[in-house]
Design a protein around this motif. Structure first.
Motif, PDB file in Angstrom:
ATOM      1  N   THR A  43       0.826  -1.207   0.000  1.00  0.00           N
ATOM      2  CA  THR A  43       0.000   0.000   0.000  1.00  0.00           C
ATOM      3  C   THR A  43       0.858   1.254   0.000  1.00  0.00           C
ATOM      4  O   THR A  43       0.617   2.200  -0.764  1.00  0.00           O
ATOM      5  N   ALA A  47       0.988   3.965  -2.895  1.00  0.00           N
ATOM      6  CA  ALA A  47       0.578   5.319  -2.528  1.00  0.00           C
ATOM      7  C   ALA A  47       1.697   6.324  -2.762  1.00  0.00           C
ATOM      8  O   ALA A  47       1.459   7.449  -3.219  1.00  0.00           O
ATOM      9  N   ALA A  68      -3.119   9.458  -2.963  1.00  0.00           N
ATOM     10  CA  ALA A  68      -2.461   8.416  -2.170  1.00  0.00           C
ATOM     11  C   ALA A  68      -3.404   7.859  -1.108  1.00  0.00           C
ATOM     12  O   ALA A  68      -3.438   6.642  -0.873  1.00  0.00           O
ATOM     13  N   VAL A  71      -5.747   5.450  -2.750  1.00  0.00           N
ATOM     14  CA  VAL A  71      -5.103   4.153  -3.000  1.00  0.00           C
ATOM     15  C   VAL A  71      -5.103   3.308  -1.729  1.00  0.00           C
ATOM     16  O   VAL A  71      -5.433   2.117  -1.742  1.00  0.00           O
ATOM     17  N   GLY A  72      -4.726   3.933  -0.615  1.00  0.00           N
ATOM     18  CA  GLY A  72      -4.717   3.209   0.653  1.00  0.00           C
ATOM     19  C   GLY A  72      -6.094   2.717   1.045  1.00  0.00           C
ATOM     20  O   GLY A  72      -6.251   1.589   1.539  1.00  0.00           O
ATOM     21  N   GLY A 201      -2.008   5.171   3.230  1.00  0.00           N
ATOM     22  CA  GLY A 201      -1.737   5.795   1.933  1.00  0.00           C
ATOM     23  C   GLY A 201      -1.110   7.171   2.077  1.00  0.00           C
ATOM     24  O   GLY A 201      -0.169   7.515   1.354  1.00  0.00           O
TER      25      GLY A 201
END
Length: 324
Positions: A43, A47, A68, A71-72, A201
Protein backbone atom coordinates in the motif's frame (compact mmCIF):
# COMPACT_ATOMS: atom_id res chain seq x y z
CA UNK A 1 29.32 17.51 16.55
CA UNK A 2 28.24 20.92 17.88
CA UNK A 3 24.83 21.82 19.32
CA UNK A 4 23.35 23.10 16.07
CA UNK A 5 24.38 19.95 14.22
CA UNK A 6 22.91 17.77 16.96
CA UNK A 7 19.61 19.65 16.81
CA UNK A 8 19.58 19.29 13.03
CA UNK A 9 20.06 15.51 13.35
CA UNK A 10 17.28 15.27 15.95
CA UNK A 11 14.96 17.34 13.75
CA UNK A 12 15.72 14.98 10.88
CA UNK A 13 14.76 12.02 13.09
CA UNK A 14 11.41 13.64 13.87
CA UNK A 15 10.83 14.30 10.16
CA UNK A 16 11.68 10.75 9.11
CA UNK A 17 9.54 9.25 11.88
CA UNK A 18 6.43 11.23 10.94
CA UNK A 19 5.24 9.11 7.96
CA UNK A 20 5.75 5.95 10.01
CA UNK A 21 3.74 7.50 12.83
CA UNK A 22 0.86 8.17 10.43
CA UNK A 23 0.94 4.59 9.14
CA UNK A 24 1.11 3.22 12.69
CA UNK A 25 -1.92 5.23 13.79
CA UNK A 26 -3.85 4.01 10.75
CA UNK A 27 -3.03 0.36 11.45
CA UNK A 28 -3.84 0.78 15.14
CA UNK A 29 -7.35 1.96 14.24
CA UNK A 30 -7.75 -1.03 11.92
CA UNK A 31 -6.45 -3.63 14.36
CA UNK A 32 -8.25 -2.21 17.37
CA UNK A 33 -11.43 -2.82 15.36
CA UNK A 34 -10.41 -6.48 14.92
CA UNK A 35 -8.99 -6.55 11.38
CA UNK A 36 -5.38 -7.33 10.42
CA UNK A 37 -4.23 -5.46 7.33
CA UNK A 38 -0.91 -6.92 6.19
CA UNK A 39 -0.92 -5.03 2.89
CA UNK A 40 0.87 -2.01 4.39
CA UNK A 41 4.14 -2.44 2.51
CA UNK A 42 2.50 -2.71 -0.92
CA UNK A 43 0.00 0.00 0.00
CA UNK A 44 2.73 2.47 0.94
CA UNK A 45 4.68 1.73 -2.26
CA UNK A 46 1.61 2.22 -4.45
CA UNK A 47 0.58 5.32 -2.53
CA UNK A 48 4.08 6.82 -2.69
CA UNK A 49 4.18 6.30 -6.45
CA UNK A 50 0.62 7.52 -7.04
CA UNK A 51 0.98 10.56 -4.80
CA UNK A 52 4.19 11.60 -6.50
CA UNK A 53 2.88 11.11 -10.04
CA UNK A 54 -0.44 12.88 -9.38
CA UNK A 55 1.38 15.74 -7.68
CA UNK A 56 3.81 15.95 -10.59
CA UNK A 57 1.09 15.92 -13.26
CA UNK A 58 -1.23 18.39 -11.52
CA UNK A 59 1.50 20.49 -9.87
CA UNK A 60 -0.61 20.22 -6.70
CA UNK A 61 0.79 18.46 -3.64
CA UNK A 62 -2.62 18.23 -1.97
CA UNK A 63 -4.08 16.29 -4.89
CA UNK A 64 -1.08 13.98 -4.60
CA UNK A 65 -1.88 13.31 -0.94
CA UNK A 66 -5.56 12.84 -1.76
CA UNK A 67 -4.79 10.31 -4.50
CA UNK A 68 -2.46 8.42 -2.17
CA UNK A 69 -5.15 8.27 0.52
CA UNK A 70 -7.59 6.90 -2.07
CA UNK A 71 -5.10 4.15 -3.00
CA UNK A 72 -4.72 3.21 0.65
CA UNK A 73 -8.48 3.16 1.15
CA UNK A 74 -8.97 0.91 -1.91
CA UNK A 75 -6.36 -1.61 -0.76
CA UNK A 76 -7.88 -1.65 2.73
CA UNK A 77 -11.40 -2.01 1.31
CA UNK A 78 -10.27 -5.14 -0.53
CA UNK A 79 -8.99 -6.57 2.75
CA UNK A 80 -12.24 -5.63 4.49
CA UNK A 81 -14.56 -7.09 1.85
CA UNK A 82 -12.46 -10.21 1.43
CA UNK A 83 -12.32 -10.94 5.15
CA UNK A 84 -15.71 -9.68 6.36
CA UNK A 85 -18.00 -10.34 3.42
CA UNK A 86 -16.26 -13.29 1.75
CA UNK A 87 -14.87 -14.85 4.96
CA UNK A 88 -11.40 -15.30 3.51
CA UNK A 89 -8.14 -15.15 5.43
CA UNK A 90 -7.15 -11.58 6.34
CA UNK A 91 -3.50 -12.61 6.47
CA UNK A 92 -3.53 -14.18 3.00
CA UNK A 93 -5.37 -11.27 1.37
CA UNK A 94 -3.09 -8.69 2.96
CA UNK A 95 0.07 -10.56 2.04
CA UNK A 96 -0.99 -10.94 -1.60
CA UNK A 97 -1.86 -7.24 -1.78
CA UNK A 98 1.54 -6.37 -0.32
CA UNK A 99 3.23 -8.26 -3.14
CA UNK A 100 0.84 -6.83 -5.74
CA UNK A 101 1.43 -3.25 -4.60
CA UNK A 102 5.20 -3.74 -4.76
CA UNK A 103 5.21 -5.05 -8.34
CA UNK A 104 2.45 -2.75 -9.57
CA UNK A 105 4.14 0.38 -8.24
CA UNK A 106 7.38 -0.60 -10.00
CA UNK A 107 5.57 -1.21 -13.29
CA UNK A 108 3.32 1.87 -13.29
CA UNK A 109 6.00 4.20 -11.92
CA UNK A 110 8.88 3.14 -14.18
CA UNK A 111 8.57 6.27 -16.37
CA UNK A 112 8.70 8.64 -13.38
CA UNK A 113 11.90 7.59 -11.64
CA UNK A 114 14.44 10.20 -10.59
CA UNK A 115 12.17 13.10 -11.54
CA UNK A 116 11.62 16.31 -9.59
CA UNK A 117 8.11 16.93 -8.35
CA UNK A 118 6.13 18.97 -5.86
CA UNK A 119 6.92 18.91 -2.16
CA UNK A 120 4.93 19.38 1.04
CA UNK A 121 5.08 22.96 2.37
CA UNK A 122 7.48 23.84 5.15
CA UNK A 123 6.56 26.45 7.72
CA UNK A 124 7.40 27.18 11.32
CA UNK A 125 4.68 27.86 13.87
CA UNK A 126 5.05 31.46 15.13
CA UNK A 127 6.35 31.82 18.69
CA UNK A 128 6.57 28.05 19.22
CA UNK A 129 9.41 27.66 16.73
CA UNK A 130 11.52 30.05 18.82
CA UNK A 131 11.42 27.81 21.90
CA UNK A 132 14.96 26.61 22.61
CA UNK A 133 15.62 23.03 21.42
CA UNK A 134 11.94 21.99 21.23
CA UNK A 135 11.13 24.73 18.70
CA UNK A 136 13.48 23.54 15.94
CA UNK A 137 12.63 19.90 16.67
CA UNK A 138 8.84 20.02 16.57
CA UNK A 139 7.59 23.45 15.51
CA UNK A 140 9.83 24.44 12.60
CA UNK A 141 8.96 21.50 10.39
CA UNK A 142 6.86 20.44 7.41
CA UNK A 143 3.10 20.00 7.39
CA UNK A 144 3.56 16.21 7.57
CA UNK A 145 5.20 16.48 10.99
CA UNK A 146 2.41 18.67 12.35
CA UNK A 147 -0.21 16.30 10.98
CA UNK A 148 1.53 13.28 12.53
CA UNK A 149 1.71 14.94 15.96
CA UNK A 150 -1.93 15.98 15.83
CA UNK A 151 -2.96 12.52 14.60
CA UNK A 152 -1.33 10.81 17.59
CA UNK A 153 -3.25 13.04 20.01
CA UNK A 154 -6.57 12.73 18.16
CA UNK A 155 -6.24 8.95 17.78
CA UNK A 156 -5.51 8.48 21.49
CA UNK A 157 -8.40 10.77 22.46
CA UNK A 158 -10.79 9.06 20.02
CA UNK A 159 -9.93 5.59 21.30
CA UNK A 160 -10.01 6.39 25.00
CA UNK A 161 -12.34 9.33 25.53
CA UNK A 162 -15.24 9.01 23.08
CA UNK A 163 -18.27 6.75 22.62
CA UNK A 164 -17.36 5.89 18.99
CA UNK A 165 -13.90 4.93 20.27
CA UNK A 166 -15.51 2.66 22.85
CA UNK A 167 -17.55 0.97 20.12
CA UNK A 168 -14.38 0.61 18.07
CA UNK A 169 -12.51 -1.08 20.92
CA UNK A 170 -15.50 -3.25 21.69
CA UNK A 171 -15.57 -4.51 18.11
CA UNK A 172 -11.97 -5.65 18.42
CA UNK A 173 -12.08 -6.95 21.98
CA UNK A 174 -15.53 -8.47 22.55
CA UNK A 175 -17.56 -8.19 19.34
CA UNK A 176 -20.42 -10.36 20.62
CA UNK A 177 -20.87 -8.14 23.67
CA UNK A 178 -20.63 -5.01 21.51
CA UNK A 179 -23.26 -6.42 19.13
CA UNK A 180 -25.55 -7.17 22.06
CA UNK A 181 -25.33 -3.49 23.01
CA UNK A 182 -26.41 -2.39 19.55
CA UNK A 183 -23.06 -1.96 17.78
CA UNK A 184 -22.95 -2.98 14.12
CA UNK A 185 -19.59 -4.73 14.48
CA UNK A 186 -18.92 -5.41 10.82
CA UNK A 187 -19.88 -1.89 9.82
CA UNK A 188 -17.42 -0.54 12.39
CA UNK A 189 -14.74 -2.85 11.01
CA UNK A 190 -15.38 -1.72 7.44
CA UNK A 191 -15.19 1.93 8.48
CA UNK A 192 -11.94 1.76 10.45
CA UNK A 193 -10.22 -0.62 8.07
CA UNK A 194 -10.81 1.81 5.19
CA UNK A 195 -9.93 4.86 7.32
CA UNK A 196 -6.77 3.17 8.55
CA UNK A 197 -5.85 2.27 4.97
CA UNK A 198 -6.31 5.88 3.88
CA UNK A 199 -3.89 6.99 6.60
CA UNK A 200 -1.38 4.36 5.45
CA UNK A 201 -1.74 5.79 1.93
CA UNK A 202 -1.02 9.27 3.27
CA UNK A 203 2.09 7.88 4.96
CA UNK A 204 3.34 6.51 1.65
CA UNK A 205 2.87 9.87 -0.05
CA UNK A 206 4.54 11.61 2.89
CA UNK A 207 7.77 9.88 1.90
CA UNK A 208 7.70 10.63 -1.84
CA UNK A 209 6.39 14.18 -1.37
CA UNK A 210 8.32 15.17 1.73
CA UNK A 211 10.96 12.89 3.28
CA UNK A 212 12.46 10.95 0.33
CA UNK A 213 11.24 13.30 -2.38
CA UNK A 214 10.74 11.62 -5.73
CA UNK A 215 10.06 8.09 -6.86
CA UNK A 216 12.13 5.02 -7.67
CA UNK A 217 11.51 1.29 -7.61
CA UNK A 218 11.23 0.09 -4.01
CA UNK A 219 11.20 3.69 -2.76
CA UNK A 220 9.77 2.80 0.67
CA UNK A 221 10.06 -0.99 0.51
CA UNK A 222 10.08 -2.53 3.97
CA UNK A 223 8.59 0.46 5.79
CA UNK A 224 5.14 -1.12 5.87
CA UNK A 225 6.51 -4.17 7.69
CA UNK A 226 8.31 -1.85 10.10
CA UNK A 227 5.01 -0.05 10.78
CA UNK A 228 3.35 -3.39 11.57
CA UNK A 229 6.19 -4.24 13.97
CA UNK A 230 5.88 -0.86 15.68
CA UNK A 231 2.14 -1.43 16.21
CA UNK A 232 2.99 -4.58 18.17
CA UNK A 233 5.90 -2.93 19.98
CA UNK A 234 3.64 -0.02 20.90
CA UNK A 235 0.99 -2.27 22.37
CA UNK A 236 -1.65 -0.91 19.98
CA UNK A 237 -1.28 2.53 21.57
CA UNK A 238 -0.75 5.60 19.33
CA UNK A 239 1.50 7.32 21.86
CA UNK A 240 3.78 4.31 22.32
CA UNK A 241 3.63 3.75 18.57
CA UNK A 242 4.91 7.29 17.99
CA UNK A 243 7.85 6.60 20.31
CA UNK A 244 8.53 3.41 18.36
CA UNK A 245 8.61 5.39 15.10
CA UNK A 246 11.04 7.86 16.67
CA UNK A 247 13.22 4.97 17.83
CA UNK A 248 13.33 3.60 14.30
CA UNK A 249 14.16 7.06 12.95
CA UNK A 250 16.97 7.34 15.49
CA UNK A 251 18.49 4.03 14.40
CA UNK A 252 18.35 5.16 10.76
CA UNK A 253 20.19 8.35 11.74
CA UNK A 254 22.69 6.32 13.76
CA UNK A 255 23.37 4.11 10.74
CA UNK A 256 24.10 7.22 8.66
CA UNK A 257 26.48 8.61 11.29
CA UNK A 258 28.29 5.29 11.68
CA UNK A 259 28.73 5.01 7.93
CA UNK A 260 30.53 8.36 7.91
CA UNK A 261 32.73 7.37 10.86
CA UNK A 262 33.57 3.91 9.47
CA UNK A 263 33.54 4.31 5.67
CA UNK A 264 35.43 1.03 5.20
CA UNK A 265 32.46 -0.97 6.58
CA UNK A 266 29.77 -2.01 4.08
CA UNK A 267 26.69 0.21 4.11
CA UNK A 268 24.57 -2.95 4.24
CA UNK A 269 25.82 -3.67 7.75
CA UNK A 270 24.70 -0.29 9.06
CA UNK A 271 21.39 -0.33 7.17
CA UNK A 272 20.52 -3.60 8.91
CA UNK A 273 20.70 -1.99 12.37
CA UNK A 274 17.06 -0.75 12.40
CA UNK A 275 15.79 -4.18 11.31
CA UNK A 276 17.81 -5.99 13.95
CA UNK A 277 16.53 -3.58 16.57
CA UNK A 278 12.92 -4.24 15.56
CA UNK A 279 13.48 -8.00 15.85
CA UNK A 280 15.01 -7.61 19.31
CA UNK A 281 12.17 -5.35 20.42
CA UNK A 282 9.51 -7.79 19.22
CA UNK A 283 11.26 -10.61 21.05
CA UNK A 284 11.41 -8.46 24.17
CA UNK A 285 7.69 -7.71 24.24
CA UNK A 286 6.56 -11.23 23.42
CA UNK A 287 8.99 -13.62 25.09
CA UNK A 288 8.64 -15.61 28.31
CA UNK A 289 12.17 -14.55 29.12
CA UNK A 290 10.85 -11.02 29.46
CA UNK A 291 8.59 -12.09 32.33
CA UNK A 292 11.52 -13.83 34.01
CA UNK A 293 13.56 -10.65 33.63
CA UNK A 294 10.75 -8.60 35.16
CA UNK A 295 10.40 -10.96 38.14
CA UNK A 296 14.13 -10.68 38.77
CA UNK A 297 13.82 -6.92 39.23
CA UNK A 298 12.96 -5.19 42.53
CA UNK A 299 9.22 -5.32 43.24
CA UNK A 300 8.73 -1.56 42.87
CA UNK A 301 9.98 -1.81 39.27
CA UNK A 302 8.02 -4.88 38.22
CA UNK A 303 4.65 -3.30 37.49
CA UNK A 304 6.03 -0.35 35.45
CA UNK A 305 8.28 -2.74 33.50
CA UNK A 306 5.37 -5.10 32.87
CA UNK A 307 3.28 -2.24 31.46
CA UNK A 308 6.12 -1.28 29.12
CA UNK A 309 7.40 -4.69 28.03
CA UNK A 310 4.32 -6.92 28.07
CA UNK A 311 1.72 -6.23 25.39
CA UNK A 312 -1.37 -8.11 24.27
CA UNK A 313 -3.35 -7.69 21.04
CA UNK A 314 -7.10 -7.02 20.88
CA UNK A 315 -8.80 -10.26 21.91
CA UNK A 316 -10.77 -10.67 18.67
CA UNK A 317 -8.02 -9.49 16.32
CA UNK A 318 -8.26 -11.38 13.03
CA UNK A 319 -11.42 -13.22 14.10
CA UNK A 320 -14.45 -12.94 11.78
CA UNK A 321 -17.73 -11.98 13.42
CA UNK A 322 -21.12 -13.36 12.47
CA UNK A 323 -24.19 -11.65 13.92
CA UNK A 324 -26.50 -14.62 13.42
Amino acid sequence: MNDSQLIAVLASIVLQASPLTIAVCGEILTERAGVVNLSLDGTMLMAAMTGFVVGLKTDNVWLGFLAAAAVGAIFAAIVAVGSIRLRQSQVAIGFVLALLGDDLSAFLGQNYTRMRGVTAPHGGIPLLKDIPILGPLFFDQDIVVYFAMALVVVTWWWLNRTQPGLRLRGSGERPAAAFARGVDVNRVRYLYTILGGALVGLAGAAYSLNVKIGWSDGHVRGFGWIALAIVIFGGWSPIRGAFGALLFGATKALATVLQRVFPEVSVVAFNSIPWLLMILVLLAVGSDYTERFIKAMPKRWQQPLRRVLRVSPPMALGTPFESS
